[in-house]
Structures are given as structure tokens and as C-alpha cells.
Write a protein that holds these residues in place. Sequence first.
Motif, short mmCIF file in Angstrom:
data_model
loop_
_atom_site.label_atom_id
_atom_site.label_comp_id
_atom_site.label_asym_id
_atom_site.label_seq_id
_atom_site.Cartn_x
_atom_site.Cartn_y
_atom_site.Cartn_z
N ASP A 1 -13.57 -5.03 -4.00
CA ASP A 1 -14.62 -4.13 -3.51
C ASP A 1 -15.55 -3.66 -4.63
OD1 ASP A 1 -13.18 -4.35 -1.17
OD2 ASP A 1 -12.25 -2.38 -1.32
N PHE B 1 -15.36 -7.74 3.97
CA PHE B 1 -14.62 -6.59 3.42
C PHE B 1 -15.47 -5.84 2.38
CE2 PHE B 1 -9.85 -8.08 3.70
CZ PHE B 1 -9.80 -7.67 5.01
N GLY B 2 -14.99 -4.68 2.00
CA GLY B 2 -15.68 -3.90 0.96
C GLY B 2 -15.45 -2.41 1.10
N ARG B 3 -14.77 -2.06 2.19
CA ARG B 3 -14.48 -0.66 2.49
C ARG B 3 -15.72 0.21 2.50
NH1 ARG B 3 -8.58 0.53 0.75
NH2 ARG B 3 -7.91 -0.12 2.80
N GLU C 1 -18.25 -4.37 6.06
CA GLU C 1 -17.41 -3.80 7.12
C GLU C 1 -17.63 -2.29 7.28
OE1 GLU C 1 -13.23 -4.14 6.22
OE2 GLU C 1 -13.45 -3.20 4.25
N ARG D 1 0.83 -1.21 0.00
CA ARG D 1 0.00 0.00 0.00
C ARG D 1 0.87 1.26 0.00
NH1 ARG D 1 -5.18 -1.38 -0.04
NH2 ARG D 1 -5.83 -3.30 0.99
N ARG E 1 -10.71 -12.72 0.16
CA ARG E 1 -9.94 -12.06 -0.90
C ARG E 1 -8.91 -12.99 -1.54
NH1 ARG E 1 -6.98 -6.81 1.10
NH2 ARG E 1 -5.12 -8.09 0.96
N HIS F 1 -9.41 -11.63 5.07
CA HIS F 1 -8.62 -11.94 3.85
C HIS F 1 -8.92 -13.31 3.26
CE1 HIS F 1 -6.53 -8.84 6.14
NE2 HIS F 1 -6.18 -8.37 4.96
O1 F6P Z 1 -9.49 -2.76 -0.82
C1 F6P Z 1 -9.55 -4.12 -0.68
C2 F6P Z 1 -9.68 -4.52 0.76
O2 F6P Z 1 -9.77 -5.93 0.74
C3 F6P Z 1 -10.82 -3.90 1.53
O3 F6P Z 1 -12.04 -4.53 1.26
C4 F6P Z 1 -10.34 -4.06 2.95
O4 F6P Z 1 -10.93 -3.08 3.80
C5 F6P Z 1 -8.88 -3.84 2.83
O5 F6P Z 1 -8.53 -4.19 1.50
C6 F6P Z 1 -8.02 -4.62 3.79
O6 F6P Z 1 -6.72 -4.20 3.64
P1 F6P Z 1 -5.43 -4.98 4.11
O7 F6P Z 1 -5.22 -6.14 3.19
O8 F6P Z 1 -4.35 -3.96 3.97
O9 F6P Z 1 -5.67 -5.44 5.52
#
Ligand code: F6P
Length: 343
Positions: A127, A169-171, A222, A72, A276, A273
Motif C-alpha cells: 500500500d 488493493f491499497g486500503r 478499493e 493479522r 500482492r 491478492h
Molecule cells: O495492507 C495490505 C492489503 O493488501 C490491503 O491493500 C488490503 O486491503 C488488505 O491487505 C487485504 O487483506 P487480507 O490479505 O487480509 O485479505
Amino acid sequence: MKVAILTGGGDCGGLNAVIKSIVWKGIKEYNYEFVGFLDGWKGALENNHRELTINDVIDILPEGGTMLGSSRTNPFSAGNNPEDVEKTMEEENIDALIAIGGDDTLGAANKLYQRGVNIVGVPKTMDNDLECTDMTFGFMSAVQAATDHLDRLKTTARSHHRVIVYEVFGRYSGWTALYAGWAGDADVILVPEKTYSIEDVCACLEKRRQRGKDYAIVVVAEGATTTEMDEMMAEDEETDEFGHVMLGGVGEYLADEIEERLDWETRYIQPRHIVRGGTPTAYDRILSSRYGLAAIDCVKNKDFGKMAALKGQEIEIVDLANAVADTKTVPVELFEKAEIFFG
Ligand code: F6P
């Protein structure tokens, strides 16, 4: 022509398929050379890269994650200097850069494009919150993973006569919660785009109980809030280089409230995660591949400052600036279609 590729932000299914597609077509049809920056913008800033050949990418299409690594890192945050990206490109004689990422990675790409860097974007994120494209790759893979979880959770909820609250997740948008919750036949779905009170949630569950059903599934994004909350819940106050806090906790809060108000045993699941990661769905493999082909064609056509996008069934080319101008949220009319099934 020498082209660099980077993958930034949270990983998701389909990243390797995009990389294969870009390198494959770029070498076979255009005779380009490729390098990959490692760990997103970090590799571009620090000139940490690897060569990419046909053999490096030949087998990677179905693999999850990203062979280039991700981070990031924000080239525009304090402590970093975007000139270092330009310096790396000059030192390595790189003519163009393809950035694969979500709003943060592509936001930085757009700023670099405005500074004169030859950049093309590819829309990635579980997301699905990028504007100007009907779908980002990675979204459907996350939805499928979450749907599989919900199918499993339903059988255990039924056996134990429980409510299970599943936070995903989904921000700041509710796409993943809505699609997974709908596909997984959840009894209530909470998203940031529409605020319920805890009483509303409990009323849906109570209605279900009155139908003789003594188990239920609640899906919560979230970033969702209830009318009782002042703001989105976060794990802590720390922010990443793009200024985001790590969201999370609303599911636990809801589960406690449901159990207490309805006297109904409730469990809380936060897969984070696990949704994801893993291999992409067939849909995402093909979408990613198509995005990669379009991105390398943009480079060939010197169509910079652009992003490959899905419009209906077609891949189109849109302005990067428009894609990162706003967050694509769930339209209320779509949410209301799912809402019919609550309670
Ligand atoms: O932007 C993708 C995402 O998976 C979001 O849905 C989630 O809030 C964030 O990344 C989590 O981030 P990290 O992998 O840095 O914990």
C-alpha cells in the motif's frame, strides 16, 4: 546476542529478501543467533518459533511471500496479552526483535518498544502508506503486477470495444492505483484522496469516445469513493484484530453505473491478492535487502524504537513512533499530474 524476526500483516514481494539480509549480515559480521517467530505476532505471543541459519536463508532472496508465515494477530487486541511477547523473549533469551510489517505490525511494535522491548522496524506494504519513508518494499512489485494486468486488459478491451474497470488493493490510500493506473495508461484513476462524481468519470470516458476510441480502462483504488457514496465500500462488516474491514466493491458499482449511463459495455476486474503475491521486482529485492542490512545495524548499535527508511536514494533511520503516527496518502499535486492524461 540472540535476535528474533517476525513478518506481520499482508505479505508482499521482498519479505524473504529482508529476512536473508538480516540473518546473513547478523551471522557473518556480528556472530548473532537468530530465530523467526511464525505467523507474525501470533508466534511471538505463543512462543512458536524456528531457528534461522545461513543455510535456511541462502536461496530465499528472490522468493515471494514469507518463509516465516504471517497473520493479522494484534498483541494488544482483546483476548491477547502483550506480556506474552515479553515472556517469550525472556524464556528464549532473545535480546532484540526485528518486526517487518506495515502500520498495524509496526504500530504494535512501537507500543511494545514503549513497554521496554528492544525493537527495530522494517517498512513493508504494497500500500506504500507508511510515513517517514519514501517507499515501502512490496509497493513496486504490486505496481508492476497491476501494470502487467492493465497492459493485458487494454488489448481485450480494445478487441471487444469495452470499458474495463480494474479495482486494486491499497486500503485508505491510492498509491497503488495511482502508480499502476498511470504506468498502465488508464483513462481515469480514482483514489481515496480525491473524490470524483460518477458524472466526472463518465465525462472523461465520453471525451475519449468522442476521440473515436471505443474502449477504455478505469483504475479504482478499493478505498476510493464517489460523491454519490457515503463511505468506502466493504465486502462485509467483519473487522480484523486491528479494526479494519475488508474493503471492496466500488469497482463493480462504478462499472454498473458506467454501462448504464453511457450505454457502453463494461466489465469489472478485482484482482485482489493476485497483485500482492508472486516474486518481487529487482527494485524491491534490493530495497528489501538494504532495509535488512540497516535493521541489523540498528540492533548492533542498540538503536531501538527505530525503523529503516528510504529518503531519496539513501537508507536512513527514523523513529518508529513517527512512522506509525499517520497514514501516508497521495499528495494532491502528484495526483493532478496524472489527471492531465484523463479523458
Ligand atoms: O495492507 C495490505 C492489503 O493488501 C490491503 O491493500 C488490503 O486491503 C488488505 O491487505 C487485504 O487483506 P487480507 O490479505 O487480509 O485479505
